[in-house]
Design an enzyme around this catalytic site. Sequence first.
Site, mmCIF file in Angstrom:
data_model
loop_
_atom_site.group_PDB
_atom_site.id
_atom_site.type_symbol
_atom_site.label_atom_id
_atom_site.label_comp_id
_atom_site.label_asym_id
_atom_site.label_seq_id
_atom_site.Cartn_x
_atom_site.Cartn_y
_atom_site.Cartn_z
ATOM 1 N N ASP A 101 0.822 -1.214 0.000
ATOM 2 C CA ASP A 101 0.000 0.000 0.000
ATOM 3 C C ASP A 101 0.854 1.261 0.000
ATOM 4 O O ASP A 101 1.374 1.667 1.043
ATOM 5 C CB ASP A 101 -0.909 -0.025 1.239
ATOM 6 N N ASP B 185 -1.667 5.695 -5.211
ATOM 7 C CA ASP B 185 -2.041 4.878 -4.056
ATOM 8 C C ASP B 185 -2.441 3.463 -4.460
ATOM 9 O O ASP B 185 -3.583 3.211 -4.883
ATOM 10 C CB ASP B 185 -3.209 5.564 -3.316
HETATM 11 C C1 LIG Z 1 -12.614 -6.969 0.156
HETATM 12 C C2 LIG Z 1 -11.699 -5.944 -0.343
HETATM 13 N N1 LIG Z 1 -11.189 -5.990 -1.508
HETATM 14 O O1 LIG Z 1 -10.413 -4.901 -1.715
HETATM 15 C C3 LIG Z 1 -10.442 -4.155 -0.624
HETATM 16 C C4 LIG Z 1 -9.679 -2.869 -0.433
HETATM 17 C C5 LIG Z 1 -11.244 -4.766 0.258
HETATM 18 C C6 LIG Z 1 -11.511 -4.245 1.585
HETATM 19 N N2 LIG Z 1 -10.979 -5.199 2.492
HETATM 20 C C7 LIG Z 1 -12.186 -5.870 2.957
HETATM 21 C C8 LIG Z 1 -10.267 -4.691 3.651
HETATM 22 C C9 LIG Z 1 -9.466 -3.509 3.334
HETATM 23 C C10 LIG Z 1 -9.773 -2.228 3.633
HETATM 24 C C11 LIG Z 1 -8.707 -1.520 3.235
HETATM 25 N N3 LIG Z 1 -7.813 -2.345 2.722
HETATM 26 N N4 LIG Z 1 -8.285 -3.576 2.749
HETATM 27 C C12 LIG Z 1 -6.542 -1.943 2.252
HETATM 28 C C13 LIG Z 1 -6.130 -0.707 2.945
HETATM 29 N N5 LIG Z 1 -7.173 0.256 2.824
HETATM 30 C C14 LIG Z 1 -6.930 1.473 2.270
HETATM 31 C C15 LIG Z 1 -5.649 1.786 1.888
HETATM 32 C C16 LIG Z 1 -5.461 3.022 1.297
HETATM 33 N N6 LIG Z 1 -4.241 3.433 0.869
HETATM 34 N N7 LIG Z 1 -6.483 3.880 1.094
HETATM 35 C C17 LIG Z 1 -7.706 3.508 1.509
HETATM 36 N N8 LIG Z 1 -7.958 2.315 2.084
HETATM 37 C C18 LIG Z 1 -8.481 -0.088 3.321
#
Ligand SMILES: Cc1noc(C)c1CN(C)Cc1cc2n(n1)CCN(c1cc(N)ncn1)C2
Length: 393
Positions: free
Chosen positions: A100, A284
């Site tokens: 990330d 991002d």
């Molecule tokens: C299922 C699923 N599949 O794709 C994702 C994403 C998910 C969510 N998953 C359930 C959980 C989750 C929530 C996040 N992530 N993973 C990754 C980090 N997140 C970010 C990073 C960032 N730089 N900016 C904003 N949020 C939020």
Amino acid sequence: MYGLAQIALALATLLSTTAASPIDSIGNFSVVQKLNTQFVRNGPAAYARGFKKYNKPMPHDLAVATSNDGSVNASPEDAYDSEYLCPVSIDGQTLDLDFDTGSADLWVFSTSLPSSEQNGHTVFNPSKSKNWKALSGYKWNITYGDGSGASGTVGTDVVTVGGTSVSGQAVEIATQVSSSFVSDTANNGLLGLAFSSINTVTPNAQNTFFDTAKSSLSSPIFTADLKYHAPGTYDFGTIDSSKYTGTITYIDVDTDNGFWEFTGSGYAVGSGSFISSSIDAIADTGTTLIYVPDAVVTAYYKQVSGASYDSSQGGYTFPCSATLPNLILGIGSYHAVVPGQYINYTPASGSKCFGGVQSDSGIGFSIYGDVFLKSQFVIFDGSSTPRLGFAAK
Ligand SMILES: Cc1noc(C)c1CN(C)Cc1cc2n(n1)CCN(c1cc(N)ncn1)C2
């Protein structure tokens, strides 16, 4: 004081008395070489020394083979490329993590979570690690843009990503995670690649994996080659010229907010004219979609018949049968093309699909997430003047 003649006589006497001396009467000598059997032959290292000796850039594969440079696969978590997961080894325990560039914490699902929240996940067990060193009293707590989050305790360990290995890397152990992480069983944590200034560990912020590895890499860079509905790669330390076409366009990065933040130069929709407009954006990899100013979103979906903002879905949707136009996003003079196909993110409801381009309203900046990044070869240059590089592929 001896005269020259006496010295010469003494030398001749000395030499003549040495049995089978390799030095003849007038001082010529030869040296019998002895094979250094201790030296382990290493072809790549020998080959690499030639490039290093004349300070020439060495071929990508040779650099990876002879340094701490590394390359790791980034695989879509689902059929929609919602996130990309990469195998990371922590003292031999391998977990798939979401790399990330929008955050700076390396955290993992662990045996310290309630067992119900561990179900379906691969968890890290620090008590099984011989290199684990707990950081007593250290804590972390992160909340992401979508409201999800996690928190816990901290230690250090040996962390290996592809061919890049570091010791003493801060690893944040989750003791609490939000429900969306519990249900996302393919995701066992995150490896943050933003700037360490936004690491959440207290009382002392910790370095990202990239910052820890940087000094041991051929170059202080990593690249992202994410792909549409297919595995891609993150490379550390070298730029693999086979992964892009044309030239790389570099743009300065403002690190004040801890992100890979830059100013885009504008946009175009399909074959429409390019609109010059300064767009404050971050690159991002941890965000799935593209979030841009309303002017861009409106201009884009105006070209998609049947598209509209659907408040029940929280974003723009359109008929799944629609042929979507490309979105061009300006990076300096370079026009990055996001294929229309990439912008059909996922089925929404009925015959409507949810768009991969949405409004950045309320965020404070635009986010060029995976829908954009997977259309490009991206260089994250962590040198003393950080910058981003973009190229077509
Ligand atoms: C299922 C699923 N599949 O794709 C994702 C994403 C998910 C969510 N998953 C359930 C959980 C989750 C929530 C996040 N992530 N993973 C990754 C980090 N997140 C970010 C990073 C960032 N730089 N900016 C904003 N949020 C939020």
